[in-house]
Write an enzyme that holds these catalytic residues in place. Structure first.
Site, PDB file in Angstrom:
ATOM      1  N   CYS A  75      24.082  -5.546  39.191  1.00 15.69           N
ATOM      2  CA  CYS A  75      25.185  -4.821  39.876  1.00 15.69           C
ATOM      3  C   CYS A  75      25.515  -5.683  41.165  1.00 15.69           C
ATOM      4  CB  CYS A  75      24.487  -3.328  40.080  1.00 15.69           C
ATOM      5  SG  CYS A  75      25.786  -2.358  40.135  1.00 15.69           S
ATOM      6  N   LEU A  76      24.869  -5.210  42.188  1.00 16.26           N
ATOM      7  CA  LEU A  76      25.369  -5.933  43.555  1.00 16.26           C
ATOM      8  C   LEU A  76      25.052  -7.403  43.467  1.00 16.26           C
ATOM      9  CD1 LEU A  76      25.840  -6.147  46.521  1.00 16.26           C
ATOM     10  CD2 LEU A  76      23.598  -5.747  46.999  1.00 16.26           C
ATOM     11  N   HIS A  81      22.923  -1.440  35.275  1.00 16.63           N
ATOM     12  CA  HIS A  81      21.350  -1.536  35.438  1.00 16.63           C
ATOM     13  C   HIS A  81      20.610  -1.357  34.248  1.00 16.63           C
ATOM     14  CE1 HIS A  81      21.724  -0.950  39.770  1.00 16.63           C
ATOM     15  NE2 HIS A  81      22.673  -0.436  39.502  1.00 16.63           N
ATOM     16  N   GLU A 102      17.827  -2.246  33.467  1.00 20.35           N
ATOM     17  CA  GLU A 102      16.254  -1.882  33.925  1.00 20.35           C
ATOM     18  C   GLU A 102      15.854  -0.339  33.438  1.00 20.35           C
ATOM     19  OE1 GLU A 102      18.384  -2.695  36.208  1.00 20.35           O
ATOM     20  OE2 GLU A 102      17.994  -1.729  38.211  1.00 20.35           O
ATOM     21  N   LEU A 128      -0.331  10.129  44.579  1.00 20.60           N
ATOM     22  CA  LEU A 128      -1.442  10.059  43.892  1.00 20.60           C
ATOM     23  C   LEU A 128      -1.166   9.603  42.496  1.00 20.60           C
ATOM     24  CD1 LEU A 128      -3.750  13.031  44.941  1.00 20.60           C
ATOM     25  CD2 LEU A 128      -4.070  10.457  45.571  1.00 20.60           C
ATOM     26  N   GLY A 129       0.261   9.738  42.230  1.00 15.07           N
ATOM     27  CA  GLY A 129       0.753   9.281  40.729  1.00 15.07           C
ATOM     28  C   GLY A 129       0.600  10.541  40.010  1.00 15.07           C
TER      29      GLY A 129
HETATM   30  N1  GLN Z   1      27.282  -1.653  46.387  1.00 11.03           N
HETATM   31  C1  GLN Z   1      27.791  -2.203  45.011  1.00 11.03           C
HETATM   32  C2  GLN Z   1      28.762  -1.145  44.386  1.00 11.03           C
HETATM   33  O1  GLN Z   1      28.644   0.074  44.948  1.00 11.03           O
HETATM   34  C3  GLN Z   1      26.733  -2.101  44.225  1.00 11.03           C
HETATM   35  C4  GLN Z   1      25.955  -0.915  43.876  1.00 11.03           C
HETATM   36  C5  GLN Z   1      24.618  -1.313  42.936  1.00 11.03           C
HETATM   37  O2  GLN Z   1      24.049  -2.412  43.068  1.00 11.03           O
HETATM   38  N2  GLN Z   1      24.077  -0.371  42.578  1.00 11.03           N
HETATM   39  O3  GLN Z   1      29.608  -1.512  43.678  1.00 11.03           O
END
Ligand code: GLN
Length: 537
Positions: A381-382, A507, A509, A17-18
């Protein structure tokens, strides 16, 4: 030492519900009145933290500066308020039980029988009180729904705290649902009545109800709910569906929720300033032009999996007065697709974080498409890892280039576990988590975006770029634009002859906020707009 007041937030009827956004919005209102706040999330599940859970199960794992892997609601708390989240802001039943069992093994309970009440509840109470005296108000959100077996110790703990604190030092706010039944053409109050009944049975009489509904509650419905839940009319607050979540603090304020909370907690506001927030919401409402950004991910079916990422793109859009339309692409499906068809309407491509081999080859295809067709590309990251692998495989023609995460036996290991890289067997944690420093290279696109040399960003990954391949990158047109100074690890890469092609090992974000959008997202969305313009010409 401040005289801390507490607001406990529970949820009823059903989940989703937030509640997190509601807690964050109340935090936002209190800050607009000049109070310092923090927000805690208590999750009744038995995982010690959500770090080991699949994104399909739990949604995004939000990472704090101090490296806690936490519930995504902490992301809302940071985006809506100035509060800084840490290890101390998220407690699960698993973490609580873990502490209790360790104490039992150490003999701390002096031969007593260890029980849920009082030992587990006491542990929950100390977790809640850990920041006592540091803030004017601490908000405590209890995950789950009233009536769940596992949330009972948490509700008992907050009941006891309310009893122990002086009157006016704590209140309970309960979020419920008032469904609109189309066939009857009516809003129904019964689920709310039952949910409050459930709370009162365990000894908690809520002070305020936040009623989620498709529409604003008419006065007669509010009166009815008030009467049957033992509340005053003004304590029943309407929480209608909204287009942009950032409007919620303003709606709550208009409904009188802020002043009602102050009255109940016996607090006098020091100021009343939501001006910047209002400006932001007005900008959101007046966005016209749109850019399309394709997210090539592996968890796209669940909206919550990339929560902070979607918010950061939204913030970056607003800063450019642009609506960001997300085009969600399942990377696994890309292998069978003609990419020029898939990305026909895209103005930029982003590959977010993720774990495991599924979908990797599709991502590599997407990077290749963006690199060759000069489509703005952002790898997080990935996404940065696959961008490096793609470049080494396809541009430098080292065909078996890979990460040991996907192929342990390849002779060209582009990404390695940190412990293999620096030759240390034990690293404590097997992931690099939390805030790390990164030094940007002058003259690069990354430097021009951040406009500073030293940055701090949050990490959550196991694998690192293998330094053996650095010269392969740099001799062929890829720039290593950011490095971790401590271990000289590659943190950011960018492509020289490309309008916007950046990969980062961290990251960004997690640090974007509506009033302080992250520069990488602002720049990336702007590059999408420029690409769109170029495409039209
Ligand atoms: N799987 C990759 C790693 O562990 C990237 C992880 C991710 O994108 N947070 O290094």
């Amino acid at each position: 030492m401040l005289k801390t007041k507490y607001i406990f937030i529970t949820g009823g009827v059903l989940s989703a519900l937030g509640k997190g956004v509601a807690a964050a919005s109340i935090g936002n209102i209190l800050e607009s009145y000049g109070f310092t706040i923090s927000i805690l999330k208590l999750d009744p599940y038995l995982n010690v933290d959500p770090g080991t859970m699949s994104p399909f199960q739990h949604g995004e794992v939000f990472v704090t500066d101090d490296g806690a892997e936490t519930d995504l609601d902490l992301g809302h708390y940071e985006r809506f308020t100035a509060a800084k989240m840490s290890q101390q802001n998220n407690w699960t039943a698993g973490k609580i039980y873990n502490n209790v069992i360790q104490k039992e093994r150490r003999g701390d309970y002096l031969g007593k029988t260890v029980q849920v009440i009082p030992h587990v509840t006491d542990e929950i109470k100390s977790a809640i009180m850990i920041m006592h005296g540091k803030y004017d108000v601490i908000l405590v959100e209890i995950g789950g729904t009233v009536g769940d077996i596992e949330s009972l110790p948490f509700l008992e703990a907050i009941r006891q705290i309310g009893l122990e604190l002086k009157d006016n030092d704590s209140i309970y706010i309960h979020l419920t649902l008032v469904p609109f039944i189309k066939t009857a053409g009516e809003l129904k109050t019964k689920p709310t009545q039952h949910s409050v009944k459930g709370l009162r049975e365990i000894g908690i009489q809520p002070h305020i109800l936040l009623c989620r509904a498709e529409i604003s509650l008419p006065d007669d419905i509010k009166k009815k709910i008030a009467l049957f839940t033992n509340l005053k009319f003004e304590d029943v607050v309407s929480a209608p569906d909204v287009k942009a979540i950032y409007e919620i603090p303003l709606i709550f304020k208009k409904e009188g929720l802020g002043s009602n909370i102050l009255k109940k907690l016996n607090l006098q506001k020091k100021k009343d300033d939501s001006e910047d927030w209002e400006k932001f919401v007005n900008r959101v409402k007046n966005l016209k032009e749109e850019v399309v950004i394709s997210i090539v991910g592996k968890y796209i079916q669940l909206n919550d999996s990339y929560k902070s990422l979607y918010e950061a793109l939204f913030h970056g859009g607003v800063e450019n007065n642009l609506k960001v339309k997300l085009d969600l692409v399942e990377s696994e499906d890309l292998l069978k697709c003609d990419l020029s068809e898939t990305f026909k309407h895209s103005n930029a491509i982003l590959i977010p974080g993720g774990f495991g081999i599924r979908g990797i080859e599709g991502m590599i295809k997407a990077v290749e498409y963006a690199r060759i067709n000069r489509v703005p590309f952002f790898g997080i990251c990935l996404g940065m890892q696959v961008a490096s692998i793609e470049f080494i495989r396809n541009f430098i023609a080292i065909k078996d280039a890979d990460s040991v995460e996907f192929n342990k036996y390849t002779s060209n290991k582009i990404f390695l576990k940190l412990k293999e890289l620096i030759n240390i067997e034990e690293l404590g944690h097997n992931m690099r988590l939390g805030k790390f420093e990164c030094i940007l290279k002058k003259g690069t696109l990354c430097y021009s975006i951040y406009k500073t040399e030293k940055i701090f960003e949050r990490h959550r990954h196991r694998f690192e770029f293998n330094p053996k391949f650095e010269s392969d990158l740099e001799d062929n047109g890829m720039i290593i634009s950011g490095r971790n100074p401590e271990r000289n690890l590659v943190e950011m890469i960018e492509l020289k002859d490309h309008p916007w092609f950046i990969g980062c090992q961290f990251h960004p974000e997690f640090k974007s906020k509506p009033l302080n959008p992250h520069p990488l997202f602002v720049s990336f969305v702007r590059s999408a707009k420029e690409f769109k313009k170029r495409k039209k010409l």
